[in-house]
Design a protein around this motif. Structure first.
Motif, mmCIF file in Angstrom:
data_model
loop_
_atom_site.group_PDB
_atom_site.id
_atom_site.type_symbol
_atom_site.label_atom_id
_atom_site.label_comp_id
_atom_site.label_asym_id
_atom_site.label_seq_id
_atom_site.Cartn_x
_atom_site.Cartn_y
_atom_site.Cartn_z
ATOM 1 N N ILE A 249 0.858 -1.188 0.000
ATOM 2 C CA ILE A 249 0.000 0.000 0.000
ATOM 3 C C ILE A 249 0.892 1.235 0.000
ATOM 4 C CG2 ILE A 249 -1.760 1.327 1.252
ATOM 5 C CD1 ILE A 249 -2.885 -1.312 0.352
ATOM 6 N N TYR A 250 0.605 2.139 -0.924
ATOM 7 C CA TYR A 250 1.232 3.463 -0.930
ATOM 8 C C TYR A 250 0.179 4.468 -0.488
ATOM 9 C CZ TYR A 250 5.500 2.066 -3.401
ATOM 10 O OH TYR A 250 6.701 1.513 -3.745
ATOM 11 N N ILE A 251 0.618 5.513 0.188
ATOM 12 C CA ILE A 251 -0.303 6.551 0.666
ATOM 13 C C ILE A 251 0.092 7.881 0.042
ATOM 14 C CG2 ILE A 251 -1.171 7.773 2.688
ATOM 15 C CD1 ILE A 251 -0.402 5.206 4.289
ATOM 16 N N ALA A 252 -0.872 8.515 -0.630
ATOM 17 C CA ALA A 252 -0.651 9.828 -1.247
ATOM 18 C C ALA A 252 -1.564 10.839 -0.567
ATOM 19 C CB ALA A 252 -0.952 9.765 -2.736
ATOM 20 N N LYS A 253 -1.058 12.058 -0.405
ATOM 21 C CA LYS A 253 -1.868 13.128 0.180
ATOM 22 C C LYS A 253 -1.610 14.419 -0.572
ATOM 23 C CE LYS A 253 -3.029 15.600 4.376
ATOM 24 N NZ LYS A 253 -2.704 15.891 5.767
ATOM 25 N N ASN A 254 -2.697 15.108 -0.926
ATOM 26 C CA ASN A 254 -2.613 16.416 -1.574
ATOM 27 C C ASN A 254 -2.372 17.455 -0.483
ATOM 28 O OD1 ASN A 254 -2.938 18.833 -2.917
ATOM 29 N ND2 ASN A 254 -4.887 18.306 -3.854
ATOM 30 N N GLU A 255 -1.206 18.073 -0.498
ATOM 31 C CA GLU A 255 -0.833 19.054 0.516
ATOM 32 C C GLU A 255 -1.216 20.480 0.115
ATOM 33 O OE1 GLU A 255 0.271 18.026 3.331
ATOM 34 O OE2 GLU A 255 1.108 16.048 2.931
ATOM 35 N N SER A 256 -1.886 20.631 -1.041
ATOM 36 C CA SER A 256 -2.222 21.977 -1.526
ATOM 37 C C SER A 256 -3.665 22.341 -1.180
ATOM 38 C CB SER A 256 -2.003 22.063 -3.039
ATOM 39 O OG SER A 256 -3.059 21.425 -3.717
ATOM 40 N N THR A 257 -4.062 23.539 -1.590
ATOM 41 C CA THR A 257 -5.424 24.025 -1.329
ATOM 42 C C THR A 257 -6.301 23.941 -2.573
ATOM 43 O OG1 THR A 257 -4.702 26.272 -1.832
ATOM 44 C CG2 THR A 257 -4.654 25.596 0.486
ATOM 45 N N GLU A 258 -5.860 23.176 -3.578
ATOM 46 C CA GLU A 258 -6.662 23.008 -4.791
ATOM 47 C C GLU A 258 -6.617 21.546 -5.237
ATOM 48 O OE1 GLU A 258 -4.632 25.720 -7.416
ATOM 49 O OE2 GLU A 258 -3.246 24.171 -8.087
ATOM 50 N N PRO A 259 -7.632 21.107 -6.007
ATOM 51 C CA PRO A 259 -7.601 19.739 -6.529
ATOM 52 C C PRO A 259 -6.428 19.587 -7.502
ATOM 53 C CG PRO A 259 -9.777 20.731 -6.823
ATOM 54 C CD PRO A 259 -8.851 21.818 -6.394
ATOM 55 N N VAL A 260 -5.727 18.469 -7.405
ATOM 56 C CA VAL A 260 -4.574 18.222 -8.263
ATOM 57 C C VAL A 260 -4.637 16.791 -8.784
ATOM 58 C CG1 VAL A 260 -2.053 18.210 -8.433
ATOM 59 C CG2 VAL A 260 -3.175 19.829 -6.905
ATOM 60 N N VAL A 261 -4.311 16.641 -10.069
ATOM 61 C CA VAL A 261 -4.286 15.323 -10.699
ATOM 62 C C VAL A 261 -2.837 14.902 -10.883
ATOM 63 C CG1 VAL A 261 -4.928 13.989 -12.751
ATOM 64 C CG2 VAL A 261 -6.456 15.784 -11.904
ATOM 65 N N GLY A 262 -2.512 13.676 -10.461
ATOM 66 C CA GLY A 262 -1.165 13.145 -10.609
ATOM 67 C C GLY A 262 -1.173 11.798 -11.304
ATOM 68 N N THR A 263 -0.040 11.449 -11.869
ATOM 69 C CA THR A 263 0.140 10.159 -12.538
ATOM 70 C C THR A 263 1.491 9.594 -12.115
ATOM 71 O OG1 THR A 263 -1.070 10.996 -14.452
ATOM 72 C CG2 THR A 263 0.178 8.983 -14.772
ATOM 73 N N ALA A 264 1.517 8.296 -11.839
ATOM 74 C CA ALA A 264 2.752 7.661 -11.383
ATOM 75 C C ALA A 264 3.398 6.824 -12.476
ATOM 76 C CB ALA A 264 2.465 6.768 -10.180
ATOM 77 N N THR A 265 4.726 6.839 -12.486
ATOM 78 C CA THR A 265 5.511 5.913 -13.300
ATOM 79 C C THR A 265 6.287 5.039 -12.323
ATOM 80 O OG1 THR A 265 7.414 7.404 -13.413
ATOM 81 C CG2 THR A 265 5.771 7.576 -15.183
ATOM 82 N N PHE A 266 6.914 3.984 -12.815
ATOM 83 C CA PHE A 266 7.598 3.061 -11.921
ATOM 84 C C PHE A 266 8.816 2.454 -12.604
ATOM 85 C CE2 PHE A 266 4.875 0.590 -14.566
ATOM 86 C CZ PHE A 266 5.631 -0.528 -14.867
ATOM 87 N N ASN A 267 9.654 1.843 -11.803
ATOM 88 C CA ASN A 267 10.706 0.971 -12.314
ATOM 89 C C ASN A 267 11.110 0.003 -11.217
ATOM 90 O OD1 ASN A 267 12.254 2.625 -10.684
ATOM 91 N ND2 ASN A 267 13.932 2.739 -12.109
ATOM 92 N N VAL A 268 11.862 -1.018 -11.614
ATOM 93 C CA VAL A 268 12.317 -2.049 -10.695
ATOM 94 C C VAL A 268 13.830 -2.136 -10.791
ATOM 95 C CG1 VAL A 268 12.349 -4.549 -10.312
ATOM 96 C CG2 VAL A 268 10.199 -3.407 -10.762
ATOM 97 N N THR A 269 14.484 -2.274 -9.641
ATOM 98 C CA THR A 269 15.922 -2.542 -9.633
ATOM 99 C C THR A 269 16.179 -3.737 -8.731
ATOM 100 O OG1 THR A 269 16.215 -0.911 -7.867
ATOM 101 C CG2 THR A 269 16.702 -0.188 -10.102
ATOM 102 N N PRO A 270 17.155 -4.558 -9.059
ATOM 103 C CA PRO A 270 18.002 -4.487 -10.249
ATOM 104 C C PRO A 270 17.185 -4.707 -11.519
ATOM 105 C CG PRO A 270 18.427 -6.516 -9.042
ATOM 106 C CD PRO A 270 17.475 -5.724 -8.216
#
Length: 196
Positions: free
Chosen positions: A103-124
């Motif tokens: 589980i990852y937890i995200a929180k909008n710390e601003s005073t307006e609605p914001v849309v985000g998108t995540a990318t990922f990678n694996v190491t090694p």
């Protein structure tokens, strides 16, 4: 005294110009196709730490083996996105082949609605083709209202075939890293569309 071009020379110039134009359009088209083609290549081969995406039915056929591995969860936020983002548990110990959830937890710390998108990678990076995600929030636009916090699950397993590959059989830890960016279009989605 002015010289006029012969009709055959004028036709050759036109053909060369047309060929150059078609080549330019072809190169432009290949430029647009390069990103999706590279993404497909990475998903198929696991190149660059790209994980595999599998369905529930396929995941259900995988049997766990008597080997455990540490999975480390990393989180990053681009400076243009006013969010905090972190894993609920930064490290997990899993049986190879067994499905597990992070589980990852995200929180909008601003005073307006914001849309985000995540990318990922694996190491090694060699482990990417054996790290299978059954469910994930990556590449999906997420809308967070001011101060809103969201729990984002990742359902995954490590393919037991990792033990048969000479390049990966000695790996004892895999890191799954996500980076959240502000959505490119910057539009706040309707909550019904964002799955919130």
């Amino acid at each position: 005294m002015t010289q006029t071009q012969s009709p055959s020379l004028s036709g050759k110039n036109r053909r060369i110009a047309m060929m150059a134009g078609f080549m330019g359009l072809g190169m432009l088209g290949m430029g647009y196709a390069a990103v999706p083609l590279y993404e497909i290549f990475c998903r198929v081969t696991g190149y660059g730490g790209t994980t595999q995406r599998v369905g529930e039915a396929q995941a259900a056929t995988v049997q766990a083996i008597d080997r455990t591995m540490s999975i480390r969860f990393d989180s990053n936020v681009n400076s243009a996105l006013p969010w905090s983002f972190k894993p609920e548990n930064p490290v997990d110990r899993v049986s190879v082949g067994a499905r597990d959830m992070a589980i990852y937890i995200a929180k909008n710390e601003s005073t307006e609605p914001v849309v985000g998108t995540a990318t990922f990678n694996v190491t090694p990076v060699q482990a990417g083709k054996y790290f299978n995600k059954v469910q994930c929030f990556c590449f999906t636009e997420q809308l967070l209202r001011p101060g809103q916090m969201m729990r984002m699950p990742v359902l995954y397993y490590v393919d037991p075939a990792i033990m048969d590959d000479p390049e990966t059989r000695d790996i004892k830890e895999i890191t799954l890293s996500y980076t959240f960016y502000r959505s490119k279009d910057g539009k706040a989605l309707d909550p019904a569309e964002s799955g919130s």
